[in-house]
Design an enzyme around this catalytic site. Structure first.
Site, short mmCIF file in Angstrom:
data_model
loop_
_atom_site.label_atom_id
_atom_site.label_comp_id
_atom_site.label_asym_id
_atom_site.label_seq_id
_atom_site.Cartn_x
_atom_site.Cartn_y
_atom_site.Cartn_z
N GLU A 138 -4.33 7.66 -4.74
CA GLU A 138 -4.52 6.95 -6.00
C GLU A 138 -5.77 7.46 -6.71
O GLU A 138 -6.82 7.60 -6.07
CB GLU A 138 -4.63 5.46 -5.74
N ARG B 43 0.87 -1.18 0.00
CA ARG B 43 0.00 0.00 0.00
C ARG B 43 0.90 1.22 0.00
O ARG B 43 1.95 1.23 0.67
CB ARG B 43 -0.89 0.03 1.25
N HIS C 288 -0.79 0.34 -10.18
CA HIS C 288 -1.54 -0.50 -9.24
C HIS C 288 -2.20 -1.67 -9.98
O HIS C 288 -3.43 -1.83 -9.98
CB HIS C 288 -2.58 0.32 -8.46
N1 LIG Z 1 -0.71 -4.18 -5.52
C1 LIG Z 1 -1.89 -4.77 -5.46
O1 LIG Z 1 -2.64 -4.78 -6.45
C2 LIG Z 1 -2.32 -5.45 -4.20
C3 LIG Z 1 -3.34 -6.42 -4.28
C4 LIG Z 1 -3.70 -7.10 -3.14
C5 LIG Z 1 -3.10 -6.81 -1.92
N2 LIG Z 1 -2.15 -5.85 -1.86
C6 LIG Z 1 -1.49 -5.52 -0.57
O2 LIG Z 1 -0.50 -6.47 -0.27
C7 LIG Z 1 -0.22 -6.42 1.14
C8 LIG Z 1 0.01 -7.81 1.70
O3 LIG Z 1 -1.14 -8.61 1.52
P1 LIG Z 1 -1.16 -10.13 2.06
O4 LIG Z 1 -2.39 -10.76 1.51
O5 LIG Z 1 0.14 -10.80 1.83
O6 LIG Z 1 -1.38 -9.87 3.62
P2 LIG Z 1 -1.13 -10.92 4.81
O7 LIG Z 1 -1.95 -10.42 5.95
O8 LIG Z 1 -1.33 -12.32 4.35
O9 LIG Z 1 0.41 -10.73 5.13
C9 LIG Z 1 0.93 -9.56 5.70
C10 LIG Z 1 2.15 -9.94 6.51
O10 LIG Z 1 2.73 -8.74 6.99
C11 LIG Z 1 3.21 -9.01 8.31
N3 LIG Z 1 3.38 -7.77 9.05
C12 LIG Z 1 2.44 -7.02 9.68
N4 LIG Z 1 3.01 -5.96 10.27
C13 LIG Z 1 4.33 -6.04 10.00
C14 LIG Z 1 5.44 -5.24 10.33
N5 LIG Z 1 5.31 -4.12 11.07
N6 LIG Z 1 6.67 -5.62 9.88
C15 LIG Z 1 6.82 -6.73 9.15
N7 LIG Z 1 5.80 -7.54 8.81
C16 LIG Z 1 4.58 -7.20 9.21
C17 LIG Z 1 2.14 -9.91 8.91
O11 LIG Z 1 2.63 -10.63 10.01
C18 LIG Z 1 1.80 -10.80 7.73
O12 LIG Z 1 2.58 -11.98 7.73
C19 LIG Z 1 -1.39 -5.66 1.77
O13 LIG Z 1 -0.97 -4.33 2.05
C20 LIG Z 1 -2.41 -5.59 0.65
O14 LIG Z 1 -3.21 -4.44 0.77
C21 LIG Z 1 -1.74 -5.17 -2.96
#
Ligand SMILES: NC(=O)c1ccc[n+]([C@@H]2O[C@H](COP(=O)([O-])OP(=O)(O)OC[C@H]3O[C@@H](n4cnc5c(N)ncnc54)[C@H](O)[C@@H]3O)[C@@H](O)[C@H]2O)c1
Length: 341
Positions: free
Chosen positions: A273, A244, A292
């Site tokens: 965005e 994000r 994105h």
């Molecule tokens: N670019 C895109 O089109 C797109 C699409 C979908 C999701 N996303 C984004 O991708 C990101 C990850 O999604 P996900 O499904 O893997 O989430 P998830 O919840 O499965 O994984 C997130 C991980 O981050 C870890 N985490 C939380 N706080 C942390 C910190 N301070 N330091 C280090 N690690 C930390 C958590 O423990 C978890 O393992 C989200 O921000 C989501 O919004 C982007």
């Protein structure tokens, strides 16, 4: 027979013809869909006030909007991240909040890998070299600067959940040392990724040649990458962000890229965005920017439509959705799946 109103506040599909056809077969459902991504709050409230089930993509559901919902039993986020929804306010209003955590994880991981490789191999910088060589009929590789073999470099993965975990597995064949920073991984998750240990953010900042971010955006991660973090990174280091926009301070990143504190960046997500035209990364030749598109694929598009329809049908049948965010709601509804209104 109870009549249900289902409202989609905003969507990324070109049209919702498939959903319209589905709801036509359900006599007790009225279906409305809008594009209220950035509409005034009052307009959003007017359209959702009497909805039973709401599907939201990017529209903002803050405490005021959630408090205005007279009948809503289920709010469904079309996507993985849910920083546009105030989860405690869902719970306070007795609203179950569902999301689609398995949607597009593979696609985002592929996008992160694509940005890692594009930045590491300086693919886009080479287009200018190619055009120049065609014009002058001689190769001049000087503008490429130094390009380093990825094999043997250190890759830092910050956040190794669904997407970061996939990146970890995909990149494990590249002969790189992988350092994962994720303080919330349990032993089972670490074992599944083959990690003997995890690292602090400071260790990753200092040692990694490429850092890819995969955390959620929340109060802990907002501006997790700011001036002090860029100052700690290696001068040739590359930062990739497909999580994000708010996890990275854009102005600080642009400064770091322009002043050579770090070597490059691959960015798919932005603080605002779409980003404004004067977004400073547009002026950074060492930034590779995408629109994105991490989520994007035909397969992911249908996956999420089917899953959301499954959640809606479950709600109509009094059953829970596949993935509830505010699980604490279970203890607050007196044994019921949804609030009675
Ligand atoms: N670019 C895109 O089109 C797109 C699409 C979908 C999701 N996303 C984004 O991708 C990101 C990850 O999604 P996900 O499904 O893997 O989430 P998830 O919840 O499965 O994984 C997130 C991980 O981050 C870890 N985490 C939380 N706080 C942390 C910190 N301070 N330091 C280090 N690690 C930390 C958590 O423990 C978890 O393992 C989200 O921000 C989501 O919004 C982007």
């Amino acid at each position: 027979m109870k009549q249900w109103k289902v409202v989609v506040t905003d969507y990324i599909e070109n049209a919702l013809d498939w959903e319209i056809e589905q709801f036509k077969t359900m006599e007790n459902v009225t279906f409305e869909h809008y594009q209220l991504k950035q509409s005034p709050k009052a307009e959003l409230i007017e359209k959702v006030r009497d909805a039973d089930i709401i599907v939201v993509n990017m529209a903002a559901f803050d405490a005021e909007v959630l408090g205005s919902l007279e009948k809503c039993k289920l709010l469904i986020r079309h996507g993985i991240g849910y920083d546009n929804v105030e989860v405690p306010a869902c719970t306070a209003n007795g609203i179950r909040f569902a999301y689609q955590p398995d949607y597009c994880a593979t696609e985002v991981a592929e996008t992160a890998v694509a940005l890692i490789m594009a930045c590491g191999r300086k693919l886009f910088a080479s287009l200018e070299v190619l055009k120049d060589a065609s014009a002058n009929q001689i190769w001049n590789f000087a503008p490429m600067g130094e390009v380093h073999r990825m094999f043997g470099q250190t890759l830092g993965i910050v956040g190794a959940g669904r997407i970061g975990g996939r990146v970890c597995r995909m990149m494990s064949n590249f002969g790189m040392r992988i350092m994962v920073c994720d303080p919330y991984l349990d032993e089972r998750q670490k074992g599944a990724l083959g990690l003997a240990q995890t690292y602090s953010l400071d260790e990753v900042l200092k040692e990694a040649d490429i850092i890819t971010i995969h955390t959620p955006l929340n109060d802990e991660t907002r501006y997790m990458f700011d001036e002090p973090q860029f100052r700690q990174m290696k001068p040739q280091a590359i930062l990739v962000n497909t999580s994000r926009g708010g996890v990275v301070n854009t102005a600080a990143l642009a400064k770091a890229l322009k002043e050579g504190w770090i070597g490059g960046a691959g960015i798919d997500v932005y603080e605002k965005e779409p980003p404004p035209l004067d977004m400073p990364l547009f002026d950074c030749p060492n930034a590779t920017l995408s629109a994105h598109i991490g989520w994007m694929s035909v397969e992911a598009g249908w996956h999420i439509r089917y899953k959301i329809m499954d959640d809606i049908k479950a709600c109509l049948a009094g059953q829970p959705p596949a993935n509830t965010v505010n699980k604490e709601i279970d203890g607050l509804l007196g044994g019921k799946v949804y609030r009675e209104v």
